[in-house]
Design an enzyme around this catalytic site. Structure first.
Site, short mmCIF file in Angstrom:
data_model
loop_
_atom_site.label_atom_id
_atom_site.label_comp_id
_atom_site.label_asym_id
_atom_site.label_seq_id
_atom_site.Cartn_x
_atom_site.Cartn_y
_atom_site.Cartn_z
N ASN A 1 -0.71 1.43 4.03
CA ASN A 1 -1.92 2.19 3.70
C ASN A 1 -1.82 3.63 4.17
O ASN A 1 -1.66 4.55 3.36
CB ASN A 1 -3.15 1.50 4.32
CG ASN A 1 -4.43 1.91 3.64
OD1 ASN A 1 -4.58 3.04 3.18
ND2 ASN A 1 -5.39 1.01 3.58
N ASP A 2 -1.88 3.85 5.47
CA ASP A 2 -1.90 5.22 6.00
C ASP A 2 -0.64 6.00 5.63
O ASP A 2 -0.71 7.21 5.38
CB ASP A 2 -2.08 5.19 7.51
CG ASP A 2 -3.39 4.54 7.93
OD1 ASP A 2 -4.37 4.69 7.19
OD2 ASP A 2 -3.43 3.88 8.98
#
Length: 460
Positions: free
Chosen positions: A385-386
């Site tokens: 995600n990040d």
């Protein structure tokens, strides 16, 4: 025991530590490196026990059995997904051991008899206590016992500076008046509080950097303990761990575009305005199915798989390898894009994929894989995600702004395998999910990849 033999044995142990660390730099030689380091530690422990002419081994044997049992249980029971918090916890235990050895040495009038030992005790108490409490906070964040997002403490920078100055002052006073145990306990308390305040404001997205730094602290604390006890190999081993930890921290800082100074003083990842996920996604998210993705993969010449913490949580590494093997048997080029801080500790994805026996040459680091995304037909993001969030490039108000990311959004098609649109550890929505070339495959990572592989087999 002859001193020449002792020093030669310590030299052998130190050499094995160095060769072990060198082996750990590459996945292919990591197991051998671990074994060499373990052998070096065995040599060091045995020689030290023989050198000190131990009269009674009851407590040592009891500690060996208890510690060995705990270690064996942890090694067999801890999942790969929990490895980051275990590393944080072990860093803390290392710092705690140095702290208690320093305290015991000061309380023993026959141990702290010269200025080098007294200075080392002050340093060991300070660094060991910071490592212990800071590591416990990191463990609690990773284990989600406390919120993983940055916890703001009013006046945090001021209090950190004040506590550091107080700790240094107490350490100096302790050297001058070693008989004053009140100074010793005050130093330990101030240092423990400093460790808490240094780590609490740091968000989960920056935790890999914190783990690397705490690892360095535990090594430095061990080296100072070596000066207290007069043990050469402990000084060497601690210095090696401390130096390698600082180097790793620097690499992590570069990978996340962070300042080493900010890591040291707990002022990382200052956030901007709260970002509304509904505004980011706002009806732009498109879902897909394993069958539809299989149709895309049938004609794909190049596929890049991007692993993340979600892959670890789903234990999907073996399913991913099976999918990759199937694609390669059909003539598709398959690579794995590895971000330096994907997961929750340095090298997390490398360890995970090595467990599934993914060929090392297919693991491509960020700087090398990023230019290849524009020539990639399908990028499959599994739980990352990040490290794929375009906010790091585009949103100056984002707490991850400036962090180098994997440019998966430049692939022709992006498939994101994820349970939901929930944010990553940084707590941010990901605009990648709403891009025109992105399709969301919602569900458990392992289940969806297995179904995708089956659909692809049925298409043959």
């Amino acid at each position: 025991m002859n001193m020449t033999i002792i020093y030669l044995a310590y030299l052998l142990a130190a050499s094995l530590f160095i060769l072990g660390i060198k082996g750990l730099t590459k996945p292919r030689t990591a197991v051998r490196g671990n074994q060499l380091s373990a052998l070096g530690m065995l040599v060091a422990v045995v020689v030290t026990l023989l050198d000190k002419n131990i009269l009674s081994y009851e407590w040592i044997i009891a500690g060996l059995l208890l510690g060995g049992a705990i270690g064996a249980i942890m090694a067999t029971k801890i999942q790969v997904t929990a490895m980051p918090q275990m590393v944080a916890l072990l860093n803390g235990f290392g710092g705690g051991a140095s702290l208690f050895i320093a305290i015991a040495s000061l309380l023993d009038p026959e141990s702290a008899t010269h200025s080098v030992a007294l200075v080392s005790i002050g340093a060991a108490v300070l660094i060991g206590a910071v490592t212990l409490s800071g590591s416990l906070i990191a463990f609690a964040k990773l284990q989600e016992l406390i919120p993983g997002n940055p916890i703001r403490v009013p006046g945090n920078k001021f209090f950190n500076a004040l506590l550091l100055a107080a700790a240094l002052g107490l350490a100096i006073a302790l050297v001058i008046t070693p008989g004053n145990t009140s100074l010793l306990y005050a130093l330990a308390c101030a240092s423990l509080l400093l460790g808490v305040l240094l780590v609490v404001p740091i968000g989960g997205a920056d935790m890999p950097v914190v783990i690397a730094l705490l690892n360095s602290y535990s090594g430095i604390a061990a080296a100072t303990t070596g000066f207290i006890t007069g043990n050469t190999v402990l000084i060497v081993a601690g210095a090696l761990v401390g130096a390698s930890g600082i180097i790793l921290t620097k690499i992590m800082c570069k990978a996340m575009n962070r300042s080493l100074f900010n890591v040291l003083f707990g002022v990382m990842a200052a956030g901007g305005e709260t970002i509304d996920a509904d505004e980011v996604y706002a009806g732009k998210v498109k879902s897909t199915s394993p069958e539809e993705v299989a149709m895309m993969l049938e004609t794909a010449a190049k596929v890049v798989i991007v692993p993340g913490y979600g892959l670890a949580m789903a234990q999907a590494q073996h399913a991913v390898r099976e999918l990759a093997n199937l694609l390669q048997s059909r003539g598709t080029e398959v690579l794995y894009a590895i971000h330096p801080v994907a997961g929750r500790m340095p090298g997390h994805m490398n360890v995970l994929l090595a467990e599934a026996e993914v060929p090392y040459e297919q693991l491509i680091e960020m700087d090398e894989i990023n230019p290849q995304f524009e020539q990639t037909d399908v990028a499959i993001v599994i739980g990352a995600n990040d490290v794929t969030n375009p906010m790091a490039r585009e949103d100056k108000g984002s707490p991850i702004y400036g962090m180098p990311i994997l440019n998966v959004d430049k692939a022709r098609t992006v498939i994101v395998v994820k349970r939901s649109l929930s944010p990553g550890f940084a707590g941010l929505p990901n605009p990648l999910f709403a891009k025109d070339n992105t399709l969301m495959l919602f569900g458990d990572g392992k289940k969806e990849i297995v179904e995708l592989t089956q659909s692809l087999k049925e298409a043959d």
